[in-house]
Each structure stands twice: as structure tokens, then as C-alpha cells.
Motif scaffolding. Structure first.
Motif, short mmCIF file in Angstrom:
data_model
loop_
_atom_site.label_atom_id
_atom_site.label_comp_id
_atom_site.label_asym_id
_atom_site.label_seq_id
_atom_site.Cartn_x
_atom_site.Cartn_y
_atom_site.Cartn_z
N MET A 153 -13.78 -9.61 21.25
CA MET A 153 -14.26 -8.81 20.05
C MET A 153 -12.81 -8.09 19.57
N VAL A 154 -12.47 -7.20 20.69
CA VAL A 154 -11.15 -6.66 20.38
C VAL A 154 -9.89 -7.32 20.03
N MET A 155 -9.65 -8.64 20.69
CA MET A 155 -8.78 -9.45 20.14
C MET A 155 -8.83 -9.97 18.59
N ALA A 156 -10.16 -10.44 18.46
CA ALA A 156 -10.36 -10.80 17.05
C ALA A 156 -10.41 -9.65 16.11
N MET A 157 -10.58 -8.65 16.36
CA MET A 157 -10.64 -7.44 15.19
C MET A 157 -9.16 -7.19 14.94
N LEU A 158 -8.30 -7.04 16.18
CA LEU A 158 -6.95 -6.76 15.75
C LEU A 158 -6.33 -7.59 15.24
N PHE A 159 -6.33 -9.04 15.46
CA PHE A 159 -5.75 -9.94 14.67
C PHE A 159 -6.22 -10.14 13.40
N GLY A 160 -7.37 -10.10 13.01
CA GLY A 160 -7.84 -9.75 11.64
C GLY A 160 -7.51 -8.76 10.88
N VAL A 161 -7.52 -7.72 11.28
CA VAL A 161 -6.95 -6.23 10.56
C VAL A 161 -5.61 -6.27 10.47
N SER A 162 -4.75 -7.05 11.29
CA SER A 162 -3.37 -7.20 11.07
C SER A 162 -3.22 -8.06 10.02
N GLY A 163 -3.73 -9.01 9.99
CA GLY A 163 -3.42 -10.19 8.92
C GLY A 163 -4.06 -9.48 7.49
N MET A 164 -5.09 -8.86 7.31
CA MET A 164 -5.59 -8.40 6.24
C MET A 164 -4.68 -7.11 5.67
N SER A 165 -4.26 -6.17 6.59
CA SER A 165 -3.76 -5.24 6.01
C SER A 165 -2.18 -5.54 5.74
N ALA A 166 -1.60 -6.26 6.48
CA ALA A 166 -0.13 -6.84 6.03
C ALA A 166 -0.28 -7.58 4.77
N ALA A 167 -1.15 -8.46 4.50
CA ALA A 167 -1.40 -9.13 3.32
C ALA A 167 -1.52 -8.19 2.11
N MET A 168 -2.45 -7.24 2.35
CA MET A 168 -2.84 -6.20 1.29
C MET A 168 -1.69 -5.44 0.92
N TYR A 169 -0.90 -4.98 1.72
CA TYR A 169 0.34 -4.19 1.55
C TYR A 169 1.24 -4.75 0.72
N LEU A 170 1.74 -6.03 1.22
CA LEU A 170 2.63 -6.92 0.44
C LEU A 170 2.17 -7.13 -1.12
N VAL A 171 1.02 -7.51 -1.23
CA VAL A 171 0.42 -7.90 -2.51
C VAL A 171 0.46 -6.52 -3.44
N LEU A 172 0.15 -5.44 -2.87
CA LEU A 172 0.03 -4.29 -3.74
C LEU A 172 1.47 -3.79 -3.90
N ALA A 173 2.41 -3.90 -2.85
CA ALA A 173 3.82 -3.33 -3.00
C ALA A 173 4.48 -4.17 -4.08
N GLU A 174 4.36 -5.52 -4.09
CA GLU A 174 5.04 -6.24 -5.14
C GLU A 174 4.45 -5.81 -6.63
N ARG A 175 3.17 -5.90 -6.49
CA ARG A 175 2.37 -5.46 -7.97
C ARG A 175 2.76 -4.30 -8.36
N PHE A 176 3.04 -3.25 -7.65
CA PHE A 176 3.34 -1.71 -8.16
C PHE A 176 4.86 -1.46 -7.85
N GLY A 177 5.46 -2.47 -7.34
CA GLY A 177 6.74 -2.15 -7.44
C GLY A 177 7.61 -1.06 -6.56
N VAL A 178 6.88 -0.97 -5.28
CA VAL A 178 7.35 0.04 -4.23
C VAL A 178 7.78 -0.76 -3.15
N VAL A 179 8.66 -1.77 -3.39
CA VAL A 179 9.18 -2.44 -2.26
C VAL A 179 10.51 -1.61 -2.07
N GLY A 180 10.83 -1.32 -0.60
CA GLY A 180 12.01 -0.92 -0.38
C GLY A 180 12.13 0.51 -0.72
N PRO A 181 13.34 1.22 -0.03
CA PRO A 181 13.72 2.63 -0.45
C PRO A 181 14.14 2.96 -1.74
N ARG A 182 13.96 4.06 -2.32
CA ARG A 182 14.20 4.53 -3.38
C ARG A 182 15.10 5.86 -3.44
#
Length: 239
Positions: A210-239
Motif C-alpha cells: 500500500m505504501v509503495m503504491a501510494m508513494l509512486f502514485g503521488v510522486s508521478g501526479m505531483s511531478a506532472a502537475m507541477y511541470l504542467v502548471l509551471a509551464e502554463r504560468f511561466g514560473v520555470v527557473g529562477p527569476r
């Protein structure tokens, strides 16, 4: 069943810090800054002692509002730490990190606690807080790795879609390696703790799956969501 865990005296607990001293000595020997490692170790000790006292109070109180406060603090701290490799933290970038960690983390936590474990009450602190800690920590690391790699790829003039894919793949390397290694190289923390506490190995295995499944899943979802939102809102990289 009697408690199988042995109380560790402080004098013997200090022995566990010997490998830390060796690692810090290597830093010094190789003319590197040992301060970060020393600071991280001291901070770890202070934070764990503090949270030990705090959890004792929260577990005894068993109030839903206290659990919600802890979850909010976890999410905020995870987002703040995740952005550490990117330099200055802007409010927009922090909002993206919070959204990625909170949405994926809360969804995963709800699924596990209500769908798998069926907690009653839903806010049972002895279960929900440790699981939330594992979930938000995994999301934090995935977001941090994804954000740093996405910025590096874009800085090298790779196309945004290619940068996003490469960053996601890099962010998932630790989790994929863990899935390959579990049971062969390592017995993960939760399973080890349960076995040391006297739980039957086959029952501990179910919880670890159960733990391994939840950690793998949340890692994939959170990474994907950050990448998509960062690209959409233009917050990639330092400013």
C-alpha cells in the motif's frame, strides 16, 4: 503481543551519529563545506525531538482541527523546501508547488485512509499523520527534482515538451529504483518498523505494498502537475 521494540538509551543513540561524523570529515578532507551537512543534522535532531513532543499531545487530544493544522503545515513546508534548488521563491512559483503537492497528496491520502484502511474516525492521528508525512515528502522530492531538471533542460534550449518529459522521467528515477530494489536490496521503513514491533511479515508486506503504491502514485501526479502548471504560468527557473 508484547512490545518488541527496545528503548534506546541516549548514550547508545549517540553511536548512530558516528557515520555522520565520518561523512562530515570527508567533506572537510576534500575541502568542501561541511556546514550544510552539520546544519542539516542539527536541524534533524531538533525537529524530531520537537515533533515527538507535539505528536504526543496531538495523539492524546485526537481532535480533527489539530490534524488539519498539521496537514496544512506539512503541505506548506513541503512546497517551500521543494523549491530550494531553484533560488528565489516567488509567490506564483510557491503557489504552483503548493497546488501540485496539495492536490495530489490529499487525493492520495484520502484514497488510502478512506478506501484502503477505512479509518474511523477519518482523522485518526496515529495513522493519518504518519501516512501524510510519507505522502507529502514523496511529493516534495518529486516536485523538487522535476522543477530543477525542467529548468536545466530549458536553459539548454530544449523544446518545452521535451524538457517536460525529461524532467518527469528524472523525477521518477528514485521511485522506480525503489520499486526495483524493494525486497531485494532494502526492506522499507514501514515494513521494518512493523517487523521490529512484532507484526507478522506477511501482514507487514500488505501494508508496505500500500505504501509503495501510494508513494509512486503521488510522486508521478505531483511531478506532472507541477511541470504542467509551471509551464502554463511561466514560473520555470529562477527569476
Amino acid at each position: 503481543m508484547e512490545d518488541a521494540l527496545t528503548t534506546i538509551p541516549l548514550s547508545r543513540l549517540a553511536i548512530s551519529l558516528v557515520p555522520v561524523a565520518v561523512a562530515l570529515a570527508i567533506f572537510v578532507r576534500w575541502s568542501l563545506s561541511a556546514w550544510n551537512g552539520l546544519y542539516a543534522t542539527l536541524r534533524m535532531l531538533i525537529q524530531l525531538v520537537a515533533i515527538g513532543y507535539a505528536l504526543s499531545y496531538i495523539f492524546d487530544a485526537s481532535q480533527p482541527y489539530l490534524v488539519l493544522i498539521v496537514l496544512l503545515v506539512m503541505m506548506g513546508a513541503a512546497a517551500w523546501i521543494a523549491l530550494r534548488p531553484l533560488g528565489p521563491r516567488t509567490m506564483q512559483r510557491l503557489a504552483v508547488a503548493v497546488a501540485a503537492i496539495a492536490v495530489s497528496g490529499i487525493a492520495t491520502l484520502a484514497l488510502v485512509t478512506q478506501g484502503v484502511l477505512v479509518l474511523d474516525p477519518w482523522y485518526e492521528p496515529r495513522t493519518i499523520i504518519p501516512l501524510a508525512g510519507m505522502i507529502f515528502s514523496a511529493a516534495m522530492n518529486a516536485v523538487s527534482l522535476a522543477a530543477e531538471r525542467q529548468h536545466a533542460e530549458l536553459a539548454a534550449n530544449h523544446p518545452p515538451r521535451s524538457a517536460r518529459s525529461t524532467a518527469f522521467d528524472a523525477a521518477m528515477i528514485p521511485q522506480v529504483n525503489t520499486l526495483f530494489a524493494v525486497g531485494l536490496v532494502a526492506l522499507p521503513g514501514m515494513m521494518t518498523g512493523q517487523i521490529l514491533s512484532g507484526v507478522e511479515p506477511l501482514l507487514a508486506v500488505r501494508y508496505q505494498i500500500m505504501v509503495m503504491a501510494m508513494l509512486f502514485g503521488v510522486s508521478g501526479m505531483s511531478a506532472a502537475m507541477y511541470l504542467v502548471l509551471a509551464e502554463r504560468f511561466g514560473v520555470v527557473g529562477p527569476r
